[in-house]
Design an enzyme around this catalytic site. Structure first.
Site, short mmCIF file in Angstrom:
data_model
loop_
_atom_site.label_atom_id
_atom_site.label_comp_id
_atom_site.label_asym_id
_atom_site.label_seq_id
_atom_site.Cartn_x
_atom_site.Cartn_y
_atom_site.Cartn_z
N HIS A 76 -0.94 11.85 6.45
CA HIS A 76 0.05 11.41 5.46
C HIS A 76 -0.68 10.90 4.23
O HIS A 76 -1.54 10.03 4.32
CB HIS A 76 0.94 10.30 6.04
CG HIS A 76 1.96 10.80 7.00
ND1 HIS A 76 3.06 10.06 7.39
CD2 HIS A 76 2.08 11.99 7.65
CE1 HIS A 76 3.80 10.75 8.25
NE2 HIS A 76 3.22 11.92 8.42
N TYR A 205 9.94 3.10 4.16
CA TYR A 205 10.13 1.66 4.34
C TYR A 205 11.28 1.25 3.43
O TYR A 205 11.14 1.27 2.20
CB TYR A 205 8.86 0.90 3.96
CG TYR A 205 7.71 1.05 4.92
CD1 TYR A 205 7.40 0.04 5.82
CD2 TYR A 205 6.91 2.20 4.91
CE1 TYR A 205 6.34 0.16 6.70
CE2 TYR A 205 5.85 2.34 5.78
CZ TYR A 205 5.56 1.31 6.68
OH TYR A 205 4.50 1.45 7.55
N PRO A 294 3.99 -5.51 12.81
CA PRO A 294 3.70 -4.08 12.69
C PRO A 294 3.94 -3.50 11.30
O PRO A 294 3.59 -2.35 11.05
CB PRO A 294 4.67 -3.45 13.70
CG PRO A 294 5.83 -4.40 13.74
CD PRO A 294 5.22 -5.76 13.59
N LYS A 298 -1.48 -2.45 10.94
CA LYS A 298 -2.86 -2.93 11.01
C LYS A 298 -3.37 -3.17 12.44
O LYS A 298 -4.58 -3.32 12.64
CB LYS A 298 -2.99 -4.23 10.21
CG LYS A 298 -3.01 -4.01 8.71
CD LYS A 298 -4.33 -3.44 8.27
CE LYS A 298 -4.24 -2.66 6.99
NZ LYS A 298 -3.83 -1.27 7.12
N TYR A 386 -3.19 -0.39 2.90
CA TYR A 386 -2.52 0.41 3.93
C TYR A 386 -3.48 1.45 4.52
O TYR A 386 -3.50 1.66 5.74
CB TYR A 386 -1.30 1.11 3.33
CG TYR A 386 -0.30 1.63 4.34
CD1 TYR A 386 0.78 0.85 4.73
CD2 TYR A 386 -0.44 2.89 4.91
CE1 TYR A 386 1.70 1.32 5.66
CE2 TYR A 386 0.46 3.36 5.83
CZ TYR A 386 1.54 2.58 6.21
OH TYR A 386 2.43 3.05 7.13
#
Length: 393
Positions: A76, A205, A294, A298, A386
């Site tokens: 991704h 998200y 979550p 990480k 990220y």
């Protein structure tokens, strides 16, 4: 009669951290024994999420043909932040030139177990660790019971606790299993697994007045989705129709592709960092040392970062007699741990609706989201964290 096994490094816990550590030690010519109270089937069949940072994938590449992260996992190059009915893509490649891989943790574990057994690893399932003795000496011992309940000990030159959030090793290192910095959040995630095609190519998200939602994927036919809920929510409280309605209203502007729901669970949010990461010849890695919400993806990546540091420290200790790497391990590991704690807290605060949120809080939150998505520096900061901060040593 107690059976005693001798090795150089005793590893409690056959999760990603413990298994990868045994692999890295083996590459350096250091023998280890890995134990876990679960069966192999239980470890490999417990379905868990998995977003792998680029550095994690590169380290898993050292497994050779046994690593399927790049072949079965999905690369991704971004995520979508959705708020006020609009999607805003964070382009990882454009921002930081890095990526992540969607590859569930249980698949990583299948790869690691296969690789370690093929290499002749002493890997014992169904063994319950009860404690650690002689931590301050050069020969610490793991006190355990084998799969049949018989007393069992591992005498080693070093012991590593990679035995999860209910760690036995933590009591030896920190003084108690609860010894650490702790925060519990006032919300949780209601998660579902369903049989359906993907609703999006990348993770979404979504921040909405109804609360947070995450649209994720598992494969071409199985999808994983979550929505914010009360921590005490009963998983049976919703019908399938109600679950889909709850998810859909939190992702306005995206039509979810629905299918039969075959698993549902509630995932509580906790942050934890152990007061100590090492005592004498015992050290903690992974969830034994820390847990994170979550939201920032990480958890497993932070465990792998711990292992990378500790493997090098143990190589220097056991092959060169140099204790400096081991002495520096807690401080080095904690730098990344607290950065990950901050990022996970920040992503959680950015995207979730607090139970006591006011109209001001809501409008401020949208302002913060716009600050991120409308700034090249804001997008790059999120992307760097990220995808995983580069290793500096």
């Amino acid at each position: 009669m107690t059976t005693t096994v001798r090795t150089r490094v005793a590893i409690i816990g056959a999760g990603p951290a413990g298994l990868l550590l045994s692999h890295l030690l083996d590459e350096a010519g250091i023998a280890s024994v890995v134990i876990d109270q679960r069966s192999r089937d239980e470890i490999e069949s417990t379905i868990r999420a998995g977003i792998l940072e680029q550095g994690t994938v590169e380290l898993l590449d050292t497994l050779g043909e046994h690593s399927r992260a790049r072949t079965v996992g999905h690369r991704h190059d971004g995520i979508e932040l959705r708020f006020e009915g609009e999607g805003h893509r964070i382009d990882f490649a454009a921002s930081v030139g890095r990526a992540v891989w969607l590859y569930p943790q249980h698949e990583v574990l299948k790869d690691l177990i296969a690789a370690r057994l093929a290499a002749g690893q002493d890997l014992r399932f169904g063994v319950t660790a009860e404690g650690i003795a002689d931590a301050e000496t050069s020969t610490p011992r793991v006190i355990a019971r084998d799969a049949d309940g018989r007393p069992f000990e591992i005498e080693a030159e070093f012991v590593v606790g990679s035995d999860g959030s209910r760690s036995v090793a933590r009591a030896t290192v920190s003084g108690s299993r609860q010894g650490g910095y702790f925060r519990e959040y006032p919300f949780a995630w209601f998660g579902i697994l369903c049989e359906a095609p993907p609703s999006a190519d990348e993770l979404i998200y979504s921040n909405s007045p109804e609360g947070f939602a995450l649209v994720s994927q598992r494969s071409d036919t199985v999808q994983r989705m979550y929505f914010q809920c009360d921590p005490d929510t009963d998983t049976a409280a919703y019908s399938e129709e109600q679950l889909w309605n709850e998810l859909q209203k939190r992702v306005p502007g995206t039509t979810l592709r629905q299918g039969p729901i075959f698993q549902r669970d509630v995932l509580r949010f906790r942050s934890f960092v152990a007061h100590e990461l090492r005592r004498g010849r015992v050290a903690l890695v992974g969830d034994a040392a820390h847990t994170v919400p979550p939201t920032g993806a990480k958890g497993m990546n932070l465990a792998i970062a711990d292992v990378r540091l500790l493997a090098d420290a143990l190589r220097r200790l056991l092959l060169e007699g140099d204790e400096r790497g081991l002495d520096a391990y807690p401080e080095k590991a904690l730098r990344r741990i607290w950065k990950a704690q901050h990022f996970s807290w920040w992503m959680t605060s950015l995207l979730h609706v607090a139970p006591d949120a006011t109209d001001f809080d809501r409008r401020r939150q949208v302002g913060e989201l716009r600050t991120v998505v409308e700034s090249a520096h804001g997008r790059a900061s999120l992307a760097e964290a990220y995808c995983g901060w580069p290793f500096t040593d």
